[in-house]
Design an enzyme around this catalytic site. Structure first.
Site, PDB file in Angstrom:
ATOM      1  N   GLU A   1      20.714  48.017  -3.210  1.00 34.43           N
ATOM      2  CA  GLU A   1      21.232  47.891  -2.012  1.00 34.43           C
ATOM      3  C   GLU A   1      22.057  46.666  -1.902  1.00 34.43           C
ATOM      4  OE1 GLU A   1      21.652  51.243  -0.348  1.00 34.43           O
ATOM      5  OE2 GLU A   1      19.693  51.870  -2.251  1.00 34.43           O
TER       6      GLU A   1
ATOM      7  N   TRP B   1      24.911  47.685  -4.526  1.00 29.04           N
ATOM      8  CA  TRP B   1      25.898  48.786  -4.163  1.00 29.04           C
ATOM      9  C   TRP B   1      26.708  47.899  -3.494  1.00 29.04           C
ATOM     10  CZ3 TRP B   1      27.106  53.731  -5.437  1.00 29.04           C
ATOM     11  CH2 TRP B   1      27.794  54.497  -4.699  1.00 29.04           C
TER      12      TRP B   1
ATOM     13  N   TRP C   1      42.629  70.142   3.843  1.00 27.70           N
ATOM     14  CA  TRP C   1      41.675  69.181   5.095  1.00 27.70           C
ATOM     15  C   TRP C   1      42.437  70.115   6.481  1.00 27.70           C
ATOM     16  CZ3 TRP C   1      37.685  66.726   3.987  1.00 27.70           C
ATOM     17  CH2 TRP C   1      38.151  65.974   2.224  1.00 27.70           C
TER      18      TRP C   1
ATOM     19  N   ASN D   1      21.341  54.111   8.929  1.00 27.74           N
ATOM     20  CA  ASN D   1      22.093  54.330   7.768  1.00 27.74           C
ATOM     21  C   ASN D   1      22.329  55.623   6.850  1.00 27.74           C
ATOM     22  OD1 ASN D   1      22.574  51.655   6.767  1.00 27.74           O
ATOM     23  ND2 ASN D   1      19.983  51.778   6.289  1.00 27.74           N
TER      24      ASN D   1
ATOM     25  N   TRP E   1      38.488  62.996   5.751  1.00 21.38           N
ATOM     26  CA  TRP E   1      38.038  61.602   5.328  1.00 21.38           C
ATOM     27  C   TRP E   1      38.718  60.126   5.572  1.00 21.38           C
ATOM     28  CZ3 TRP E   1      38.746  57.205   2.633  1.00 21.38           C
ATOM     29  CH2 TRP E   1      40.330  57.241   1.422  1.00 21.38           C
TER      30      TRP E   1
ATOM     31  N   TRP F   1      32.645  56.330   2.358  1.00 18.34           N
ATOM     32  CA  TRP F   1      33.349  57.913   2.453  1.00 18.34           C
ATOM     33  C   TRP F   1      33.619  58.403   1.740  1.00 18.34           C
ATOM     34  CZ3 TRP F   1      33.652  60.587   6.934  1.00 18.34           C
ATOM     35  CH2 TRP F   1      33.398  60.202   8.386  1.00 18.34           C
TER      36      TRP F   1
END
Length: 495
Positions: A279, A282, A310, A345, A363, A386
């Site tokens: 993590e 990431w 959208w 999370n 987004w 996102w």
């Protein structure tokens, strides 16, 4: 003749608000010269202005850093204005001929640092930058063909095989700062909200000591169950380090080292430590991607998603921001975010998916809301996560992956403890219906004192209809949405 050994060194703090394990600080101390620790609040030329929650955290973190420096004979010099202009002004005031900093890796910051370094060197001032914020600098982790990685798993493998671990140096005993020059009064910056003060429920202890405490608590209580426990918002199984890492109050290498040491001592399994390290990796992956592909801050990483149809629906967006969508897990997360400046999370994923898939809202609107309301708002992580949820990012979730917020709640908050905390109007509803109150019999709702509509909203959209609508919209995009559909799905991206 000017005595070069007496000329001060400017130590420019930015995203590294700590004394321990700080390579820029170590370099400044090694010169043996007076040090001018500097923080500049740049409201205009620093890329995107900080969000309100980030400013709340920054206020406390800067105060903590100043207190730590004063214990060592130093102090923090505060300036507000254009970063380059304020830096040049301090150099001119003090005769400093060396600026030391830990590099920032956001695209605008990379460009701006290069311009500042060039200008300073033209004036006879040396510039040194170090890596105090990531496991490796962008550009150091590349494929065999010399290109940036776009898939996380091979990136992580190369990162862990090749990155040079930080030395883990202690905070210096002495940091001497001259009485001159003057600095701004942080109280005049207005970083803490007022009229009204909406931060009363904010959580976390900003500053280096708070970061060390958060890591120690996590190692003691959370890491042993991290792989599974981190998905359950009612448990204390996440590290809560994200704001500390964002502000550099702790180095990522320290977090990695201590997790690995806990495994070596037998306190936890190696698998749990490895998951946590992944993590942290990431986080690096997100920063590297943004540095290599700066357009992704505002445009889809996968260009076919720029044609996504959208919806523009202010009422639906407002319901999402206020935690009034009618889906308890989504609403609990959005209320936790507003009240505390942080969100669990797993719930971040569900709430974000609901906005872009159920409501078909861009987004970028959600990313901007998170930027303003998260104390850990980090441009690279925010944008990457996102876009991952939207299906438009690198190594993104398959476009057809649409979280069912009811099932997510039943799986990861089975007793409803998280929902009951943040959506108290549903507290008396039995577990069976806590994640779908609209399905509860009228007698159950009456006994729980819940009136759908007046007390808690009915769903703004029905899940099945929303899923069908989202899939139809996604299928209008180019075939590229299907080309990468089998990318291995990632889960929570914030450590």
């Amino acid at each position: 003749m000017v005595d070069e050994t007496a000329r001060p060194v400017v130590l420019w703090f930015r995203r590294d608000l700590r004394l321990e394990d700080n390579p820029a600080l170590n370099a400044a101390v090694a010169t043996g010269r007076p040090i001018l620790p500097l923080y500049i609040l740049d409201d205009s030329g620093d890329g995107r202005p900080l969000g309100a929650a980030s400013l709340w955290w920054l206020d406390k973190s800067l105060r903590a850093l100043d207190a730590s420096l004063r214990q060592r004979g130093g102090r923090l010099i505060l300036r507000r204005g254009d970063g380059e202009a304020e830096l040049h002004r301090l150099v001119a005031e003090t005769g400093a001929n060396l600026v030391v900093t830990n590099q920032r890796f956001e695209p605008e910051a990379i460009t701006r640092d290069a311009d500042i370094a060039h200008a300073l060197r033209g004036e006879g001032v040396e510039w040194q930058d170090h890596n105090g914020t990531l496991l490796a600098r962008p550009g150091e982790i590349l494929t065999e063909a010399g290109r940036p990685y776009k898939v996380f798993t091979p990136f992580l493998k190369t990162l862990l095989q090749t990155a040079t671990e930080g030395a883990g140096t202690p905070a210096p005993q002495v940091v001497f700062t001259p009485d001159h020059p003057a600095n701004d009064d942080i109280n005049g910056w207005g970083l803490h909200p007022s009229a009204p003060d909406w931060s009363g429920g904010f959580e976390g202890a900003p500053g280096e000591a708070g970061a060390a405490s958060a890591l120690a608590i996590f190692l003691e209580r959370g890491l042993s169950d991290y792989t599974a426990g981190r998905d359950f918002p009612g448990r204390q199984s996440t590290s809560r380090l994200s704001p500390h890492l964002r502000w550099g109050e702790i180095s990522p290498w320290r977090a990695v080292r201590e997790a690995r040491h806990a495994a070596l001592r037998g306190r936890i399994s190696t698998a749990q430590a490895d998951k946590f390290v992944a993590e942290i990796g990431w986080r690096d992956f997100s920063a590297h991607l943004l540095a290599h592909f700066p357009f992704m801050a505002t445009r889809a990483f996968r260009p076919e998603f720029d044609a996504m149809p959208w919806r523009v629906d202010p009422a639906d967006f407002a319901a999402w921001t206020r935690g009034r969508t009618g889906y308890p897990l989504v609403d609990a997360g959005m209320r936790q975010l507003w009240a505390t400046g942080w969100m669990h999370n797993r719930v971040r994923m569900v709430a974000a998916s609901f906005l872009v898939k159920h409501l078909l809202i861009d987004w970028r609107q959600g990313e901007a809301w998170f930027w303003d309301t998260l104390t850990d708002a980090d441009l690279a992580s925010n944008v990457q996560n996102w876009q991952w949820i939207a299906g438009s990012g690198a190594d993104a979730a398959p476009y057809f992956r649409i979280f069912n917020p009811t099932l997510q709640g039943e799986k990861f908050d089975p007793a409803g403890s998280y929902v009951r905390r943040w959506v108290p109007e549903l507290a008396a509803i039995p577990d069976r219906w806590i994640h779908a109150p609209w399905s509860a019999p009228a007698a159950v709702l009456a006994k729980a004192g819940v009136r759908l509509g007046p007390d808690y909203p009915r769903p703004v959209v029905e899940h099945g209809a929303a899923r069908t609508r989202a899939l139809a919209a996604l299928k209008t995009l180019a075939a590229g949405t299907q080309d990468d559909a089998q990318c291995p799905p990632q889960t929570n991206k914030q450590p």
